[in-house]
Design an enzyme around this catalytic site. Sequence first.
Site, short mmCIF file in Angstrom:
data_model
loop_
_atom_site.label_atom_id
_atom_site.label_comp_id
_atom_site.label_asym_id
_atom_site.label_seq_id
_atom_site.Cartn_x
_atom_site.Cartn_y
_atom_site.Cartn_z
CG ASP A 1 10.98 -2.40 14.38
OD1 ASP A 1 9.82 -2.01 14.61
OD2 ASP A 1 11.37 -3.57 14.54
CG LEU B 1 -1.93 1.09 1.37
CD1 LEU B 1 -2.83 1.18 0.14
CD2 LEU B 1 -2.78 0.88 2.63
NE ARG C 1 -13.02 -10.73 2.54
CZ ARG C 1 -11.82 -10.10 2.63
NH1 ARG C 1 -10.89 -10.29 1.70
NH2 ARG C 1 -11.57 -9.31 3.64
CE1 TYR D 1 -3.25 -5.93 9.73
CE2 TYR D 1 -5.08 -7.18 8.81
CZ TYR D 1 -4.26 -6.07 8.79
OH TYR D 1 -4.44 -5.11 7.84
CE LYS E 1 -3.68 -2.62 10.75
NZ LYS E 1 -2.71 -1.54 10.58
CB SER F 1 -0.40 -5.67 6.22
OG SER F 1 0.43 -6.36 5.33
CG ASN G 1 -11.44 -6.05 5.65
OD1 ASN G 1 -11.78 -7.20 5.87
ND2 ASN G 1 -10.36 -5.76 4.93
#
Length: 278
Positions: free
Chosen positions: A56, A23, A185, A147, A151, A82, A119
């Site tokens: 990092d 991304l 999806r 993960y 988020k 991710s 999501n």
Amino acid sequence: MPQSPAAESAPRTVLLTGAAGGLGTLMRGLLPSCGYTLRLLDMRPVEGEPEALTLDLGTADSDTLRAAVRGVDAIIHLAGISLESTFEKILDANIRGTHALYEAARAEGVRRIVFASSNHAVGFTPVPEAGAAPIPVHTPRRPDTFYGLSKSFGEDLAQLYWDLYGIETVSVRIGSCFPEPTSVRMLSIWLSPADGARLLHAALTAENVGHTVVYGSSANTRLWWDLGSARALGYEPRDDSEPYAAELVAEHGELDPADPDQAHLGGHFCTRPPIWPH
Ligand code: 15L
């Protein structure tokens, strides 16, 4: 209540964390055309960008982190693992790393952060039935992985730093941001790279966002969620995944809500999540 910067002082110099990732690579190609000067940061070298900061976030000392954010008008925080990983690795990269970045932003007076949520913070939400209302941003969080849990933490951290310190965040629950959708999806959650840049631009420039949560996708015909809070920032998506639908459906068939791999927003992350390779 703290106020957003006026439009004439809208962010121009922006720290982009995770600049070497998929991304990050797409966005560092697109955002300069919106008028931004990017300072790039990643734990890996950023190809072709010798001036990028290599550090990092989970382990860097606070002085180094403060120097990395010093003088920027805003931060786009994409860095971190991710995909799914062990809790310990997620803890370091995504939870400690995000906290350390917010602390550096607070110490250096950075007023706006755009946080790459996912999501997968709501991944166990059932896929809406045909004709049902789109999923609102205030749906209960239901992470599908460690993960996704990280988020969810990031969204809460953003809320805390707004309430305590007046640092504004737009948390973007990104769908699938790739050049093209590659699964059925993804037809529902695809964020074209161009719309991704439009959404980040809106998240950087909208006034008085406090902590706002938005879904990050294009204007897909098969959209599952409500883009209202994103549109309220000024985001106007221009792309739709539907031109890719016929070929993908012919190859894979329509989604089957009785299939546990396909029953929830998070798709196969709920059943057999892809593992972060590093
Ligand atoms: C994500 O959050 C991942 O970072 C990305 O690689 C995709 O897998 C996306 O979700 C998705 O749900 O398709």
